[in-house]
Write an enzyme that holds these catalytic residues in place. Structure first.
Site, short mmCIF file in Angstrom:
data_model
loop_
_atom_site.label_atom_id
_atom_site.label_comp_id
_atom_site.label_asym_id
_atom_site.label_seq_id
_atom_site.Cartn_x
_atom_site.Cartn_y
_atom_site.Cartn_z
N ARG A 1 22.66 7.14 22.02
CA ARG A 1 22.19 5.95 21.31
C ARG A 1 23.10 4.74 21.48
O ARG A 1 22.63 3.63 21.73
CB ARG A 1 22.01 6.26 19.82
N ASP B 1 21.72 3.32 14.24
CA ASP B 1 21.92 3.35 15.68
C ASP B 1 20.62 3.49 16.47
O ASP B 1 20.65 3.55 17.71
CB ASP B 1 22.89 4.47 16.07
N ASP B 2 19.48 3.52 15.79
CA ASP B 2 18.19 3.52 16.49
C ASP B 2 17.44 2.22 16.23
O ASP B 2 16.21 2.16 16.36
CB ASP B 2 17.34 4.72 16.08
N ASP C 1 21.51 3.88 0.96
CA ASP C 1 20.64 2.71 0.83
C ASP C 1 20.05 2.61 -0.57
O ASP C 1 19.87 1.51 -1.11
CB ASP C 1 19.55 2.70 1.90
N HIS D 1 11.77 3.83 12.03
CA HIS D 1 10.98 4.88 12.68
C HIS D 1 9.97 5.51 11.72
O HIS D 1 9.11 6.27 12.14
CB HIS D 1 11.90 5.96 13.24
#
Length: 362
Positions: free
Chosen positions: A111, A184-185, A273, A297
């Site tokens: 990634r 990281d995506d 979060d 995602h």
């Protein structure tokens, strides 16, 4: 004669009372108004500043996890609103933004190499990689700002909150105006991020992001008397990214700085979060500004209109379980060559990039 004198005195007495009552009523209006203390300025409207973001604000429909999008048409008086709110805006440079990327060592090659090749290459000084293992090869090869948090590599609540705690402290140390967290995506479209944040003042209380739920989360807040109370609040999903103004971040300090973030997270037993949302919405009573410009995602990314992809702030892609969940954008790279579509997006934004196919360059 005596009766006349008494009547006269009584009349004078009543007139005196009436005059005094009139004075009592008039005195407040005759005094100069007291100067009020300076009040905090209202937050700006939750909208991007101007074209192109002006026409590309999307919000999730009721099925947020499904990734439905509804375009929000700009009001007729948007230009006037821009003028009225211009004094709220920051004249931002990328150097004013602290971009934190959360990762783990096992994703360094798969990634981080992709990110360093694409959007991070355009913001190396502003991007800080928070990981859980040392990687000298990656540090030297990519020239990235890699911060080893020494947190656990496990994907647990404690490990995630440990990394977020370090992110927060490093941002406060940086003196930068904005804190933006991504995973990281995520692909960060830097021009869109800069324009969005420029619509607000970093001194105000601003919490920008996209919820992964269509309703506030409810948590049991543990209290000292061995009991608990229920609290409800919105939170921006870390998988899509979120941004916090410096003014608001400083107010979070009692619950977030120097390890306090981990303690706060344990109080509600929720991930990083969610804990951010708890501190901001439940404790500081600052509402989340919902925006559909951030994407994770968890959404159906194929439903994002192709003509608006480059106007978003963050993009993502599906994991091993859903590799086809990527944005629908055409270009010189096939899906096999660019399964995340990050390279395709990057070459559309920066066609002069050395490794972009020649036919996509100007």
């Amino acid at each position: 004669m005596h009766l006349s004198h008494v009547a006269s005195n009584k009349t004078c007495f009543l007139l005196s009372l009436a005059f005094c009552a009139l004075l009592v009523l008039l005195i407040p209006s005759l005094q100069p108004p007291q100067r009020q203390a300076d009040l905090p300025q209202p937050r700006p409207h939750a909208k991007p500043a101007k074209h192109p973001l002006k026409n590309s604000l999307y919000r999730p429909n009721e099925d947020t996890r499904g990734g439905g999008f509804t375009q929000t048409p700009p009001p007729d008086n948007l230009e006037k609103m821009d003028d009225l709110n211009s004094h709220y805006r920051d004249f931002l440079d990328l150097r004013d933004i602290f971009i934190a990327v959360k990762t783990t060592r096992k994703y360094h090659k798969s990634r981080l190499q992709l990110l360093s090749q694409t959007w991070v290459s355009r913001a190396k000084e502003q991007t800080f990689i928070f990981t859980d293992g040392e990687d000298k090869e990656l540090r030297l090869k990519a020239g990235l700002n890699i911060i080893n948090t020494n947190c656990s590599a496990a994907h647990t609540r404690q490990a995630l909150c440990c990394k977020m705690s370090v992110e927060y402290d490093k941002f406060i140390e940086s003196q930068k105006k904005w804190f933006c967290h991504v995973d990281d995506d995520n692909y960060v479209i830097l021009p869109s991020l800069l324009e969005l944040l420029s619509s607000y003042s970093h001194t105000q209380d601003v919490y920008l992001g996209r919820p992964s739920l269509d309703h506030p989360i409810e948590a049991a807040e543990r209290v000292k008397s061995d009991g608990s109370v229920s609290v409800k609040f919105w939170f921006a999903t870390g998988g899509a990214g979120f941004c916090i103004s410096r003014g608001l971040a400083l107010k979070m300090s009692p619950w977030a700085s120097l390890g306090n973030f981990i303690t706060t997270a344990e109080k509600i037993r929720l991930p990083d979060d969610c804990t951010i949302g708890y501190i901001i919405e439940a404790l500081l009573e600052v509402p989340l500004t919902h925006t559909g410009l951030f994407h994770s995602h968890l959404e159906n990314l194929q439903r994002l209109p192709a003509e608006n992809i480059l106007r978003q702030v963050t993009l993502s892609y599906g994991g091993f379980e859903n590799r086809r969940n990527v944005v629908s954008v055409g270009g010189a790279f096939s899906l096999a060559e660019d399964p995340t579509r990050f390279k395709t997006v990057h070459c559309k934004l920066y066609p002069d990039t050395e490794w972009c196919p020649r036919k996509t360059r100007h």
